[in-house]
Design an enzyme around this catalytic site. Structure first.
Site, PDB file in Angstrom:
ATOM      1  N   GLY A   1      -0.410  12.997 -90.864  1.00 54.63           N
ATOM      2  CA  GLY A   1       0.146  12.215 -91.963  1.00 54.63           C
ATOM      3  C   GLY A   1       0.134  12.978 -93.273  1.00 54.63           C
TER       4      GLY A   1
ATOM      5  N   CYS B   1       2.918  13.582 -97.113  1.00 58.40           N
ATOM      6  CA  CYS B   1       4.263  13.654 -97.674  1.00 58.40           C
ATOM      7  C   CYS B   1       4.760  15.060 -97.360  1.00 58.40           C
ATOM      8  CB  CYS B   1       4.249  13.421 -99.178  1.00 58.40           C
ATOM      9  SG  CYS B   1       5.878  13.727 -99.936  1.00 58.40           S
TER      10      CYS B   1
ATOM     11  N   SER C   1       0.747  24.118 -93.346  1.00 60.07           N
ATOM     12  CA  SER C   1       2.189  24.383 -93.349  1.00 60.07           C
ATOM     13  C   SER C   1       2.473  25.847 -93.626  1.00 60.07           C
ATOM     14  CB  SER C   1       2.877  23.528 -94.419  1.00 60.07           C
ATOM     15  OG  SER C   1       4.240  23.875 -94.546  1.00 60.07           O
TER      16      SER C   1
ATOM     17  N   TYR D   1       4.737  20.642-102.460  1.00 61.87           N
ATOM     18  CA  TYR D   1       4.279  20.318-101.108  1.00 61.87           C
ATOM     19  C   TYR D   1       3.450  21.471-100.535  1.00 61.87           C
ATOM     20  CZ  TYR D   1       4.500  20.320 -96.031  1.00 61.87           C
ATOM     21  OH  TYR D   1       4.170  20.432 -94.706  1.00 61.87           O
TER      22      TYR D   1
ATOM     23  N   LYS E   1      14.320  11.381 -90.922  1.00 63.97           N
ATOM     24  CA  LYS E   1      13.920  12.267 -92.008  1.00 63.97           C
ATOM     25  C   LYS E   1      15.020  12.586 -93.014  1.00 63.97           C
ATOM     26  CE  LYS E   1      10.994  15.522 -91.456  1.00 63.97           C
ATOM     27  NZ  LYS E   1      10.268  16.742 -91.057  1.00 63.97           N
TER      28      LYS E   1
ATOM     29  N   TYR F   1      13.859  29.105-102.323  1.00 66.72           N
ATOM     30  CA  TYR F   1      14.333  29.176-100.947  1.00 66.72           C
ATOM     31  C   TYR F   1      13.660  30.314-100.197  1.00 66.72           C
ATOM     32  CZ  TYR F   1      17.638  28.916 -97.064  1.00 66.72           C
ATOM     33  OH  TYR F   1      18.203  28.777 -95.826  1.00 66.72           O
TER      34      TYR F   1
END
Length: 322
Positions: free
Chosen positions: A74, A76, A114, A140, A178, A280
């Site tokens: 879980g 964001c 991540s 993030y 998503k 990017y």
């Protein structure tokens, strides 16, 4: 013994619940924030004990008994989320609370980090490198980096097993809700059905041709196999990349999507939005030797294999849930 899966109605989390069910594990506590979304569909074909809203879960946690593992998916996961206070509370503080509870109660803890923590890749994509040097490109990625750094520098008590998983570009069934954050295979399939072609971003980097931006695309079923393997090998702890160890282009993934449908590729290149250009990632490739040395020896699907399974067995059959 119960297993707790947070983000259980989300993309990776719901696939983890399916993998546990397929392994004969039904004693699952599903934690999420479904609200008015269609994520409930991801739980409809799963077996679990109860669903707990994430905002009530931490207060319920001390009352839960006989928990074997917490699989914390879980978060964001939006790379364009602008409210850092939200990211800090949801992705960092919440994860820290779960870690501490697992440490106090002797519970295995597997959590999602991540590949966004690697930033522009100038420090490489090696999970054995110095994570202090990494500079994520968005809030993030930084919120995930903060927890990895807390584990390294500030954690004083540790769960009996802890595994942080740096997921690279995960794609596959159950990501349907998503929106813009869903994979190119999902969006490409929809574009092929409606227009007969796929649109990809032009490159703004002279080192990469249009469609030649490279990513380590990893199929969600492979991700789940890694998690199940870790649960079965509680002596393995650490921060691990979860990718394929291959960098493949968006063009190649689009072509694989066309081939899965038995069609010739038709790709149109469009300008990259201004808000993405400075943040990017043009190249990602997971260094996988650390996980391999830990004992994980299963192969990872190629984009051709993954796209074929996703398109033919899920998307082309009415967006079936895994």
């Amino acid at each position: 013994m119960a297993y707790i899966v947070t983000g259980a109605a989300g993309f990776i989390g719901s696939c983890v619940v399916r993998t546990l069910n397929d392994a004969g594990i039904d004693d699952i506590i599903a934690v999420d924030n479904i609200a008015e979304t269609d994520k409930w569909l991801n739980l409809r074909n799963k077996r679990y004990l109860e669903y707990i809203h994430k905002d009530r879960f931490l207060e319920r946690l001390p009352m839960l008994k006989d928990v074997k593992a917490v699989i914390h998916m879980g978060a964001c996961s939006s790379t364009t989320e602008r409210c850092f206070d939200y990211l800090y509370g949801n992705n960092f503080e919440y994860t820290k609370a779960l870690w501490n509870w697992c440490a106090e109660n002797g519970v295995q803890f597997i959590y999602a980090s991540s590949a966004a923590t690697y930033g522009d890749g100038s420090c490489g994509f090696d999970d054995e490198g110095n994570i202090d040097l990494l500079r994520p490109l968005n809030g993030y990625g930084y919120s995930k980096q903060l927890f990895d750094l807390w584990v390294k520098h500030q954690a004083t008590a540790f769960p009996p097993q802890y595994a942080g998983l740096k997921f690279f570009n995960v794609y596959g069934p159950n990501e349907y809700f998503k929106g813009s954050m869903a994979s190119m295979v999902y969006h490409g399939y929809k574009q092929i059905q409606s227009e007969g072609k796929v649109r990809l971003f032009r490159s703004c980097n002279p080192d990469y041709e249009d469609g030649g931006q490279l990513r380590d695309f990893v199929y969600v079923k492979d991700v789940c196999r890694v998690i199940l393997w870790l649960l079965k090998h509680p002596s393995v702890s650490g921060l691990f990349n979860v990718g394929t160890g291959r960098a493949q282009s968006f063009c190649k993934l689009a072509e694989a999507t066309f081939r899965a449908l038995g069609l010739e590729p038709d790709i149109e290149y469009i300008p990259m939005p201004e808000h993405l250009r400075e943040k990017y990632q043009y190249y990602t490739k997971a260094e996988m030797s650390k996980l391999r040395r830990a004992g994980y020896d299963a192969p990872f699907m190629s984009v051709e294999e993954g796209a074929a399974d996703y398109v033919q067995n899920y998307l082309d059959k009415g967006f079936l849930i895994y």
